[in-house]
Design an enzyme around this catalytic site. Structure first.
Site, PDB file in Angstrom:
ATOM      1  N   GLY A 193      39.697  41.723  32.856  1.00 32.65           N
ATOM      2  CA  GLY A 193      41.072  40.740  33.349  1.00 32.65           C
ATOM      3  C   GLY A 193      42.195  40.839  32.377  1.00 32.65           C
ATOM      4  O   GLY A 193      43.342  39.893  32.457  1.00 32.65           O
ATOM      5  N   ASP A 231      36.004  46.714  37.958  1.00 38.26           N
ATOM      6  CA  ASP A 231      36.393  45.289  38.302  1.00 38.26           C
ATOM      7  C   ASP A 231      34.962  44.740  38.294  1.00 38.26           C
ATOM      8  O   ASP A 231      33.377  45.058  37.910  1.00 38.26           O
ATOM      9  CB  ASP A 231      35.408  45.128  40.221  1.00 38.26           C
ATOM     10  CG  ASP A 231      35.059  44.557  41.304  1.00 38.26           C
ATOM     11  OD1 ASP A 231      34.745  43.815  40.457  1.00 38.26           O
ATOM     12  OD2 ASP A 231      34.194  44.322  41.995  1.00 38.26           O
ATOM     13  N   TYR A 270      37.693  25.282  41.175  1.00 33.95           N
ATOM     14  CA  TYR A 270      38.471  26.033  39.776  1.00 33.95           C
ATOM     15  C   TYR A 270      37.699  25.127  38.841  1.00 33.95           C
ATOM     16  O   TYR A 270      36.641  25.597  37.848  1.00 33.95           O
ATOM     17  CB  TYR A 270      39.414  25.666  39.910  1.00 33.95           C
ATOM     18  CG  TYR A 270      40.495  26.630  38.345  1.00 33.95           C
ATOM     19  CD1 TYR A 270      40.384  27.631  37.895  1.00 33.95           C
ATOM     20  CD2 TYR A 270      41.336  25.518  37.810  1.00 33.95           C
ATOM     21  CE1 TYR A 270      40.654  28.802  36.676  1.00 33.95           C
ATOM     22  CE2 TYR A 270      41.619  26.090  36.588  1.00 33.95           C
ATOM     23  CZ  TYR A 270      41.685  27.562  36.029  1.00 33.95           C
ATOM     24  OH  TYR A 270      42.349  27.796  33.937  1.00 33.95           O
TER      25      TYR A 270
HETATM   26  C1  AKB Z   1      46.019  26.092  36.181  1.00 35.83           C
HETATM   27  O1  AKB Z   1      47.102  25.273  36.593  1.00 35.83           O
HETATM   28  O2  AKB Z   1      45.484  26.330  37.289  1.00 35.83           O
HETATM   29  C2  AKB Z   1      45.632  26.873  34.640  1.00 35.83           C
HETATM   30  C3  AKB Z   1      45.022  25.379  34.309  1.00 35.83           C
HETATM   31  C4  AKB Z   1      45.315  24.573  33.242  1.00 35.83           C
HETATM   32  O3  AKB Z   1      43.654  26.642  34.118  1.00 35.83           O
HETATM   33  N1  AKB Z   1      46.869  26.710  34.235  1.00 35.83           N
END
Ligand code: AKB
Length: 343
Positions: free
Chosen positions: A35, A78, A167
């Site tokens: 990446g 990938d 995330y």
């Molecule tokens: C985000 O804003 O998602 C990233 C992080 C703080 O992990 N920059």
């Protein structure tokens, strides 16, 4: 009176001391960056090449990256293709992997299933390739690993982690999996919880902290910026040179000193959009900011810590930031003014 040394001898001593300390200190020798075309990789690749030698740092990305391919080995890859990853690790005899693949926090909320597939798929493949080839592995975690239930101020290294984004869920899972591989298989996994990274080479894409980069481009280009994050939300930020140094210093740290591995809180500055705008006004007095709040970003930003406690990183591997808000702001504005003026 100081003794004069023959210049040739002096050069010989300097080179050999350098080589001695280099061999003594450097653990990473053949590095793979996955990446590499993103915000961190675009700068980490040349940084690592300057330390370890261009031929020893293999950059890979899903897309061609001409600027990275110019100065050292580059492969399109990938990260979800385990066999292709394994082949690159074999071909280049890799001993250390930097896994920079991730859909960031705001964009992840648009398609949580895809975010899980990419973030966890890439990590799982990296952990497996590291297990099979005995590589060290660095995978960034984030302030996004925390949620509303963690203390907001001086958020401790070890505390409750209940993120509200996919995330963050991936980051917490990634930390746990990386620790599991360290304990279960003896894999040298290490990482830091990155704040929002401020930089001027490649733009971040899809993060909640992106405003703190975009604001500088707009300040230089038009003298005004419309911010999607509320004016009063504090978040941790770090300038890219400190972020790059953190990666290398942690990966080179003496393992016997590390109580933690995945993942270390690191901190250097924390501010709100209002505070950042005021700092920019010290250089561009007419700079104007207004707000068009993105509800997703607002919810994410408010759920994250105001400021992490990075004591463990300081104690276990000597972390110490060099850039604060004022120095970072002058540097960003001066680099971008020169670059954008020359266009
Ligand atoms: C985000 O804003 O998602 C990233 C992080 C703080 O992990 N920059």
């Amino acid at each position: 009176m100081s003794k004069k040394i023959c210049p040739f001898y002096e050069k010989f001593l300097r080179n050999n001391l350098y080589l001695y300390s280099r061999n003594f200190y450097k653990q990473m020798k053949r590095i793979l960056i996955i990446g590499a075309g993103g915000q961190i990789g675009s700068e980490l690749t040349p940084y690592l090449r300057s330390i370890y030698g261009a031929d020893n740092v293999v950059a890979t990305d899903l897309r061609e990256c001409p600027s990275l391919a110019q100065n050292g080995p580059f492969e399109t890859l990938d990260a979800l293709d385990a066999q292709a990853l394994d082949a690159v690790v074999r071909r280049y005899n890799i001993d250390s992997v930097f896994n920079l693949v991730a859909l960031l926090s705001a964009v992840g909320e648009r398609n949580p299933q895809l975010a899980w597939q990419i973030n966890m798929g890439a990590l799982m493949n990296c952990l497996e390739v590291a297990r099979q080839h005995k590589c060290a592995l660095f995978t960034p975690s984030s302030i996004g690993a925390f949620g509303n239930s963690a203390p907001k101020n001086k958020t401790p290294q070890d505390t409750v982690m209940q993120p509200s984004t996919i995330y963050g869920v991936c980051k917490v899972t990634g930390e746990l999996l990386s620790n599991y591989y360290a304990v279960r298989y003896g894999i040298d996994t290490r990482s830091v919880r990155f704040p929002g990274i401020i930089s001027n080479v490649a733009l971040p894409g899809g993060g909640t902290t992106d405003y703190a980069v975009e604001i500088f481009y707009e300040a230089v280009k038009s003298g005004k910026y419309t911010c999607a994050v509320p004016h009063d939300v504090y978040m941790d930020m770090i300038y890219m040179p400190d972020a790059l140094r953190a990666c290398v210093e942690l990966m080179e740290a003496d393992p016997t000193k590390l109580v933690h591995r995945n993942s270390f809180n690191i901190a250097s500055m924390s501010f709100t959009p209002d505070i950042l705008a005021a700092e920019i006004r010290r250089h561009i007095p007419d700079f104007a900011i207004d707000f068009d709040i993105d509800p997703v970003k607002e919810q994410i930003a408010r759920s994250w810590p105001d400021m992490l406690d990075d004591t463990c990183a300081r104690e276990e591997w000597g972390w110490k930031p060099e850039w604060d808000l004022s120095r970072m702001t002058s540097d960003m504005l001066s680099v971008l003014s020169q670059r954008l003026d020359n266009k």
